[in-house]
Design an enzyme around this catalytic site. Structure first.
Site, PDB file in Angstrom:
ATOM      1  CE  LYS A 140     -16.608 -44.785 -29.412  1.00 39.23           C
ATOM      2  NZ  LYS A 140     -15.751 -44.782 -28.203  1.00 39.23           N
ATOM      3  CE  LYS A 224     -13.981 -50.866 -31.676  1.00 40.67           C
ATOM      4  NZ  LYS A 224     -13.178 -49.708 -31.967  1.00 40.67           N
ATOM      5  CD  GLU A 234     -17.680 -45.014 -25.120  1.00 44.66           C
ATOM      6  OE1 GLU A 234     -17.215 -45.202 -26.248  1.00 44.66           O
ATOM      7  OE2 GLU A 234     -17.212 -44.227 -24.303  1.00 44.66           O
ATOM      8  NE  ARG A 239     -17.422 -48.375 -29.394  1.00 45.24           N
ATOM      9  CZ  ARG A 239     -17.663 -48.212 -30.682  1.00 45.24           C
ATOM     10  NH1 ARG A 239     -18.894 -48.354 -31.129  1.00 45.24           N
ATOM     11  NH2 ARG A 239     -16.705 -47.924 -31.536  1.00 45.24           N
ATOM     12  CG  HIS A 250      -7.049 -37.527 -24.275  1.00 47.45           C
ATOM     13  ND1 HIS A 250      -7.334 -36.262 -23.807  1.00 47.45           N
ATOM     14  CD2 HIS A 250      -7.346 -37.516 -25.585  1.00 47.45           C
ATOM     15  CE1 HIS A 250      -7.793 -35.527 -24.802  1.00 47.45           C
ATOM     16  NE2 HIS A 250      -7.818 -36.265 -25.897  1.00 47.45           N
ATOM     17  CG  HIS A 264      -4.156 -42.949 -29.939  1.00 51.45           C
ATOM     18  ND1 HIS A 264      -4.868 -42.211 -29.013  1.00 51.45           N
ATOM     19  CD2 HIS A 264      -4.826 -44.130 -30.065  1.00 51.45           C
ATOM     20  CE1 HIS A 264      -5.917 -42.904 -28.608  1.00 51.45           C
ATOM     21  NE2 HIS A 264      -5.921 -44.063 -29.240  1.00 51.45           N
TER      22      HIS A 264
END
Ligand code: NAD
Ligand code: GLY
Length: 369
Positions: A140, A224, A234, A239, A250, A264
């Site tokens: 990603k 992972k 995903e 995922r 978030h 984060h």
């Protein structure tokens, strides 16, 4: 140790070994072209580690592209800067660019490489715990847009990942802890035994014990790699489990203006605590399981009660932030909830009104320590 990410023609190895950064020739040698290697990094990481990387690659000219540290670098301006510089340097499709740094450098460099001449290769050399256990693996890549974080990007797998746990020795304690949230996440998703390992060894990871850190990184990378191999884009609710804690988290990151007030990883820890308390509240998992999650995260130094964060926000604002999520579909948002400790699942039928009422209670509860 080498962990393979089994993606057919796009498969790649993750090399994990203490001291590897200073002895990178066996891993990075095959990516050197014309005795040159282009390395994108930030100024803090460059000052600490460019010489060490160079020392292990004798005879190789390192061409550094050094960016400012921080989330603000993941923007259009620095994307353009990196792409133009790579073109000026004559980087070709078959060349590989090295991303040396945390998730900011890895995400930006990966995205730049995904569009350079319609895609060139890149190698991730992550230097934060968060990047070593999560962002450097899986492909990603993204920059941030005015409308939100990570909204412009691509799936673009690295050609290899090189992880040296020793570089964590210089990482600020707060950044190390933030990355530890992503370690704990792997236990909570589908591995209660690993969560128990975290309960027993998390303090050693946070205290800088290289053996404990290496074990946590290797376990995280294996977990992972398995998830990414099963559901690279995903699409199969596999995922998506890696988003545990992210929907709640978030919203608080947005309420904090994506600033240093809440990193984060800190938001993910808070979000994982809230996801388990919300699951218990809806009778999905036991209150004991939620309390065990709270206890380990709090013992690791995370703030797990939003009421004491002191953010100027309310439940309606938080729901507004959630609605901006790129996973919003048909007016609903998937939440990662828990059936029991170490057994998370994707819930697509959660009424946002119920989430809002739960968050209003959480924010009103100023009695918590
Ligand atoms: P970061 O890249 O900003 O690094 C944090 C700070 O640590 C920076 O100031 C950096 O200069 C410094 N630093 C890095 N390595 C160091 C070291 N060894 N010693 C001393 N200082 C060091 O932050 P991060 O937490 O690594 O990454 C956050 C980013 O990752 C976010 O943009 C987030 O969106 C992204 N992310 C991406 C994925 C993905 O799957 N692609 C997953 C999770 C997070
Ligand atoms: N960090 C979430 C993912 O890679 O899917």
């Amino acid at each position: 140790m080498i962990v393979q990410v089994a993606l057919g023609a796009r498969a790649y190895p993750i090399h994990i070994q203490a001291g590897l950064l200073g002895n990178a020739a066996p891993v990075l040698g095959p990516f050197v072209r014309g005795n040159r290697l282009v390395v994108v990094t930030d100024s803090q990481v460059a000052a600490l580690y460019l010489d060490r990387l160079s020392a292990g690659l004798s005879g190789v000219l390192i061409e550094p592209i050094i960016l400012p540290p921080g989330e603000a670098t993941k923007d259009w301006v620095h994307l353009q800067l990196v792409v133009e510089r790579l073109l000026t340097l004559g980087v070709e499709r078959s060349d590989a660019v090295v991303a040396l740094g945390g998730g900011v450098i890895g995400d930006l460099t990966g995205f730049a490489c995904s569009i350079l001449r319609r895609g060139c290769r890149f190698v991730q050399v992550p230097t934060t715990l968060l990047a070593q256990v999560d962002s450097s693996v899986g492909g990603k890549t993204a920059i941030n847009a005015a409308a939100g974080k990570n909204l412009v990007g691509a799936f673009h797998q690295p050609a290899a990942v090189l992880i040296d746990p020793q570089v964590l020795a210089t990482l600020p304690a707060r950044e190390l802890r933030a990355g530890y949230a992503e370690v704990v996440k792997y236990g909570l998703i589908n591995d209660a035994d690993f969560f128990a390992w975290c309960e027993a060894n998390g303090a050693a990871v946070l205290a800088g014990d290289t053996a404990a850190q290496t074990y946590a990184i290797a376990h995280g990378c294996k977990a992972k790699a398995a998830v990414v191999a099963a559901d690279e884009r995903e699409t199969d609710d596999i995922r998506a489990l890696l988003n545990l804690g992210h929907t709640f988290g978030h919203a608080f990151e947005a309420a904090a203006g994506f600033s240093d007030r809440l990193l984060h990883g800190e938001a993910v820890a808070l979000g994982m605590a809230l996801a388990h308390r919300f699951s218990a509240h809806r009778g999905l998992c036991s209150a004991e399981d939620a309390a065990r999650v709270d206890a380990h995260l709090a013992a690791s130094g995370f703030e797990i009660h939003p009421a004491v964060l002191g953010l100027a926000t309310n439940a309606a604002d938080l729901i507004h932030h959630m609605r901006q999520d790129k996973k919003m579909s048909g007016g609903t948002l998937p939440f990662i909830l828990s059936r029991r400790l170490g057994e998370s699942f994707v819930a697509r039928d959660v009424p946002l009104g119920a989430v809002e009422a739960f968050l209003a209670d959480e924010l009103a509860d100023v009695k918590r320590p």
